[in-house]
Design a protein around this motif. Sequence first.
Motif, mmCIF file in Angstrom:
data_model
loop_
_atom_site.group_PDB
_atom_site.id
_atom_site.type_symbol
_atom_site.label_atom_id
_atom_site.label_comp_id
_atom_site.label_asym_id
_atom_site.label_seq_id
_atom_site.Cartn_x
_atom_site.Cartn_y
_atom_site.Cartn_z
ATOM 1 N N MET A 199 -14.353 0.069 -2.644
ATOM 2 C CA MET A 199 -13.154 -0.201 -3.455
ATOM 3 C C MET A 199 -13.424 -1.312 -4.467
ATOM 4 S SD MET A 199 -9.231 -0.539 -2.115
ATOM 5 C CE MET A 199 -9.198 1.250 -1.814
ATOM 6 N N LYS A 200 -13.270 -0.973 -5.740
ATOM 7 C CA LYS A 200 -13.616 -1.941 -6.778
ATOM 8 C C LYS A 200 -12.447 -2.333 -7.658
ATOM 9 C CE LYS A 200 -18.441 -0.796 -7.326
ATOM 10 N NZ LYS A 200 -19.392 -0.054 -8.176
ATOM 11 N N ARG A 201 -11.496 -1.468 -7.739
ATOM 12 C CA ARG A 201 -10.435 -1.695 -8.713
ATOM 13 C C ARG A 201 -9.148 -1.028 -8.235
ATOM 14 N NH1 ARG A 201 -10.496 0.050 -15.093
ATOM 15 N NH2 ARG A 201 -11.607 -1.905 -15.374
ATOM 16 N N ILE A 202 -8.070 -1.796 -8.279
ATOM 17 C CA ILE A 202 -6.797 -1.214 -7.848
ATOM 18 C C ILE A 202 -5.734 -1.399 -8.940
ATOM 19 C CG2 ILE A 202 -7.244 -1.570 -5.382
ATOM 20 C CD1 ILE A 202 -5.305 -3.951 -5.520
ATOM 21 N N GLY A 203 -4.695 -0.599 -8.834
ATOM 22 C CA GLY A 203 -3.574 -0.717 -9.755
ATOM 23 C C GLY A 203 -2.330 -1.189 -9.013
ATOM 24 N N CYS A 261 5.428 -10.661 -5.650
ATOM 25 C CA CYS A 261 4.615 -9.635 -4.993
ATOM 26 C C CYS A 261 3.433 -9.218 -5.882
ATOM 27 C CB CYS A 261 5.498 -8.443 -4.645
ATOM 28 S SG CYS A 261 4.654 -7.206 -3.655
ATOM 29 N N ILE A 262 3.714 -8.988 -7.153
ATOM 30 C CA ILE A 262 2.634 -8.646 -8.094
ATOM 31 C C ILE A 262 1.569 -9.740 -8.066
ATOM 32 C CG2 ILE A 262 2.060 -8.398 -10.547
ATOM 33 C CD1 ILE A 262 4.971 -7.313 -10.929
ATOM 34 N N ARG A 263 2.041 -10.974 -8.103
ATOM 35 C CA ARG A 263 1.157 -12.131 -8.109
ATOM 36 C C ARG A 263 0.298 -12.183 -6.844
ATOM 37 N NH1 ARG A 263 1.882 -17.234 -6.243
ATOM 38 N NH2 ARG A 263 1.193 -18.998 -7.509
ATOM 39 N N ALA A 264 0.893 -11.876 -5.706
ATOM 40 C CA ALA A 264 0.129 -11.894 -4.453
ATOM 41 C C ALA A 264 -0.883 -10.752 -4.421
ATOM 42 C CB ALA A 264 1.078 -11.805 -3.261
ATOM 43 N N VAL A 265 -0.506 -9.607 -4.973
ATOM 44 C CA VAL A 265 -1.443 -8.474 -5.052
ATOM 45 C C VAL A 265 -2.653 -8.890 -5.883
ATOM 46 C CG1 VAL A 265 -1.761 -6.183 -6.087
ATOM 47 C CG2 VAL A 265 0.269 -6.656 -4.689
ATOM 48 N N VAL A 303 -2.558 5.115 -1.732
ATOM 49 C CA VAL A 303 -1.420 4.314 -2.202
ATOM 50 C C VAL A 303 -0.792 3.589 -1.019
ATOM 51 C CG1 VAL A 303 -0.867 5.843 -4.148
ATOM 52 C CG2 VAL A 303 0.255 6.191 -1.942
ATOM 53 N N VAL A 304 -0.339 2.361 -1.275
ATOM 54 C CA VAL A 304 0.415 1.608 -0.272
ATOM 55 C C VAL A 304 1.670 1.065 -0.950
ATOM 56 C CG1 VAL A 304 0.443 -0.436 1.210
ATOM 57 C CG2 VAL A 304 -1.586 1.013 1.132
ATOM 58 N N ALA A 315 -0.331 -5.442 1.510
ATOM 59 C CA ALA A 315 -0.591 -4.150 0.860
ATOM 60 C C ALA A 315 -2.049 -4.037 0.422
ATOM 61 C CB ALA A 315 0.340 -3.969 -0.332
ATOM 62 N N VAL A 316 -2.571 -5.103 -0.167
ATOM 63 C CA VAL A 316 -3.974 -5.058 -0.604
ATOM 64 C C VAL A 316 -4.894 -4.991 0.614
ATOM 65 C CG1 VAL A 316 -5.792 -6.291 -1.831
ATOM 66 C CG2 VAL A 316 -3.457 -6.250 -2.745
ATOM 67 N N THR A 317 -4.552 -5.768 1.630
ATOM 68 C CA THR A 317 -5.334 -5.732 2.863
ATOM 69 C C THR A 317 -5.330 -4.322 3.445
ATOM 70 O OG1 THR A 317 -4.629 -8.009 3.258
ATOM 71 C CG2 THR A 317 -5.641 -6.858 5.107
#
Lengths: 322, 322, 322, 322
Positions: free
Chosen positions: D1-5, D19-23, D120-121, D275-277
């Motif tokens: 995994m290299k890049r997420i949206g 939340c965006i900031r934490a992601v 997706v999460v 979510a990222v985790t």
Amino acid sequence: MKRIGVLTSGGDAPGMNACIRAVVRTALANELEVVGIRRGYAGLIRGETVPLDRRAIRNTIHIGGTILETSRSPEFRTPEGRTRAAASIEEAGLDGVVLIGGDGTFQGGSLLAEEWGIPVVGVPASIDNDVYGTDYCIGFDTAANCALNAIDRIRDTARSHDRLFFVEVMGRESGFLALESGIAGGAEELIIPEESFSPADVSARLREGFRRFGKKSAIVVVAEGEMPGRSFEIAHEIREHLGYESRVVVLGHLQRGGPPTVRDRVLGSMLGVAAVTALLDGRNGCMAGEVKGEIAYTPLGETGRVKSLDPDLMRIFPLLSE
Amino acid sequence: MKRIGVLTSGGDAPGMNACIRAVVRTALANELEVVGIRRGYAGLIRGETVPLDRRAIRNTIHIGGTILETSRSPEFRTPEGRTRAAASIEEAGLDGVVLIGGDGTFQGGSLLAEEWGIPVVGVPASIDNDVYGTDYCIGFDTAANCALNAIDRIRDTARSHDRLFFVEVMGRESGFLALESGIAGGAEELIIPEESFSPADVSARLREGFRRFGKKSAIVVVAEGEMPGRSFEIAHEIREHLGYESRVVVLGHLQRGGPPTVRDRVLGSMLGVAAVTALLDGRNGCMAGEVKGEIAYTPLGETGRVKSLDPDLMRIFPLLSE
Amino acid sequence: MKRIGVLTSGGDAPGMNACIRAVVRTALANELEVVGIRRGYAGLIRGETVPLDRRAIRNTIHIGGTILETSRSPEFRTPEGRTRAAASIEEAGLDGVVLIGGDGTFQGGSLLAEEWGIPVVGVPASIDNDVYGTDYCIGFDTAANCALNAIDRIRDTARSHDRLFFVEVMGRESGFLALESGIAGGAEELIIPEESFSPADVSARLREGFRRFGKKSAIVVVAEGEMPGRSFEIAHEIREHLGYESRVVVLGHLQRGGPPTVRDRVLGSMLGVAAVTALLDGRNGCMAGEVKGEIAYTPLGETGRVKSLDPDLMRIFPLLSE
Amino acid sequence: MKRIGVLTSGGDAPGMNACIRAVVRTALANELEVVGIRRGYAGLIRGETVPLDRRAIRNTIHIGGTILETSRSPEFRTPEGRTRAAASIEEAGLDGVVLIGGDGTFQGGSLLAEEWGIPVVGVPASIDNDVYGTDYCIGFDTAANCALNAIDRIRDTARSHDRLFFVEVMGRESGFLALESGIAGGAEELIIPEESFSPADVSARLREGFRRFGKKSAIVVVAEGEMPGRSFEIAHEIREHLGYESRVVVLGHLQRGGPPTVRDRVLGSMLGVAAVTALLDGRNGCMAGEVKGEIAYTPLGETGRVKSLDPDLMRIFPLLSE
């Protein structure tokens, strides 16, 4: 006149962004270009400029502080510093500069205007409200409401205890903030730079209030003066006289942030429009203030004169203390 | 059971009134009379009681502090004090007492229950949130939002300057307030009782942040610990290491006032209902708290156990600092 | 003069309590007794009075609304009603009455003074700010800041969507609230009673703004006029022209509550002091207002004259819309 | 995994930016690149992306709404729409996407995951709090406190008059906001989608309250349901039964703006990290929520299940109404 600059200097004050925004909008409506100078006179000396258009100031009117940042610049107080500032102004092609700040800002600006013939117009912004030539400065109303909110909150908890509370507000050389927030909050006592402070007298009046009216708590509003945090010392002194437990709140920079009030945004907007209009009208070396509800111009050199507290408010304070 | 008492003791906390109100309403709905005991254990010892009916608690749910007032009572810590308290309870004809306060309150209440067999149920209220046996205490959410509002305001002005800001929040022995308001405000550093404080380490991390991310200002949240006002000293020490100008805000009792948040009023209401229900169910010597979203009862004697900060929040703090 | 009365009438306004409190304090300091008349003229007619001393007004300065309650009294508009009111005043032994309210209140008060020779002095309180003879009415500043807070919140969410927002503020016959909160909030359009409303024109200007400046959302501030909730209809009409989704907020009485601002409390205090002083000085049938920063007296009968919006503010509104 | 949206979709909610900031922060700490997708699924379909680094999210945690904007996308509900979305994701090189929104968002996301195998999460954000699989959604606490502030303000003015007040809050299909703000504000009545509304019953209960307890005003909290502004109609109906004057406040989008509370920022931060985790751990097609104080994962397809109001809160509401 084709291009003007705008800077914020000295302590930041809520409503400065409303003023910057009004300067930009008025300039654009008069087909002037506008350049923002960052970090006050320090940035001016270094030529730190940024073009300001509609987009740059969008969504800023409600934000405390200043988007242009600010600083205090010892260098600008020297002739060499002002020579470099004048060179920056020439390099940036500015035909005039709007200075948003307090009387320290205006003393410097006055010299710049005299020494270099650069058209400058000031707008008073100071939460201390200590600028001569305007009834209110931008930022004062927001800061006063911030202080009032603190007093209200303390009142809630004060009623729950038998205690003395000290709320330290800003006010280096003047007690405007302490006085207006103190009246509005029904504070028992004021300690302000305009009056000498005697722990014995304050204690005696507080004791009398407790005795006559059966009060069990009281709020003292303290202007920070030259020494932020001085309330801890004052509380200690009064406790010695009065034997009451006490608690201290130091508001500090809390009073510089937060969304500006209606009054500060409207005042900032009006004065920003007035400043650009003044430049277009060929005025120079003056400050656009508000006196008795109307725009009034004062020479920058006079803005440092002592501005007295409203005697009517001083008179009603003891009448209205809680 | 015909008649119960309710008191608030220790530091006052926003939401206490919502809890008192729920105690009264639940009691009335169960045909119990309710007596308010004024000024905590000190008032209990002196028999300072006031009948509480619907009218007495009307229009109080939104007010910070406690309408019953509070105090700290050294006398109650002595067997003699508790003997007098027990006599007051008998004289007032109380079949049980709801104690709203922190773990100090509950230690005393536990002794009262053991020594005199008086049914007591506790409800945790503490802006420090340091009571074992409940995830949240009444008042914590309001105080945390008060601290957050301060951090937000400081952020406005911090961006205008190159400076270090210290925001001192409550937290005698625990860093809950500092941690949650710090995460929510994106603070750069925490100084909390749970961790030893090294000016050199904090300074090094701040310097690294400035270097790597080009930041020019930072906010440090400080729990007041044993010494309100300590931030002035801490600011001085870090300035020596870092060479940055700094400013200090001390929130103090600001955090105890103001209208309670939804969370504190709902929590206060739920636990007030639960406490009266517990008394009716014959429970004694326990505290009604909320654990993982459900009412849980903990023996009063255990509420003073160490309550640790949430390790997940501690882990994400550095990840999320601004 | 030994005893005076005070009442609040018409729509309530934040700051009325600060005014009542100042009336009481000033009267007591001048050794007058003070009687509160409940529920405005309706209560006066029924003789609903309550003695007011220091204790009665303690801890009221920060509360919105009016502790004396208010009402609109059709009966008082009749000669019979006023005859009964005059009888109540005589029965209560009042040598003068302070009337806190708007121009409807003062029309009635004027008749009472003329017909019965009762000394009355008015204090303008109206969130609409539509009383002639004072620059600002008590309550206006708090209501305007309430409206501004709403606009700021809407701006947050407006940026997240492509939408039109309508914020309906008070203002029966005048647009003061809409104008000042609209300038302070950077609203795109105003719909106020002073100007005829054309959905086609408003839509055209909004469309032009979207086209020229790439905006995707806009905020329209609407004075409620004669018909609270009218914004739903207006939104519908503009949507037909513009094809944009829209959302409506109706602030209504939200603007009458909440803690009064510094300005409203200081103004309320000053005018309360002035009103009692005026009665003591033998003035009658006048209103104590603030004009250009100073206390000014206007005959009650003239307070209903049309008060125009500040032409300078009207001029800068389009210049400053976001 | 290299890049997420990451995208925000549906109604915006305060705390989405936290939340965006934490992601972003969590992704960067794990050496992932992050791409922001603008305007929800509509922007995804059109490939509207923007790189997100530390700088992009600085000074956003305290702002309501969403910096990525949002929309409702009918197109995404079609297979063609999702095909285009999947193509955008591939083109942007995304190995996973974090979806911040409500159950509508998650239904779409579930299809995207199933049809195209895209990891997706979801993170629940909804001021209505109507997402199954989490006790609280991001934005609920801020919106509830906004509603509570409105009720508190109305209470100030309600006491000044004899009147009925209707406060309309959000809540399309659920009454969470109405219930919690109603309990916290001591509202007299609730009108919520979960219960059928009978003007006669509500009127009867209000009349009984007036009769038994001598109340003269009352506050009814109304969930807007399918028809914002419906309170005007409801007020009319109840007035017919009760003969009481009434006033209406419609909060609307006010509840989506404003600085998020501590709870919403901490929840947003925790769930953003989770979510990222989850993506890094290989989870797919699930939502990261909070259940009983702990992170819990629920299949996206189940998040639309009916989420019931807390029966304990429903039970205590009538006990605690003012």
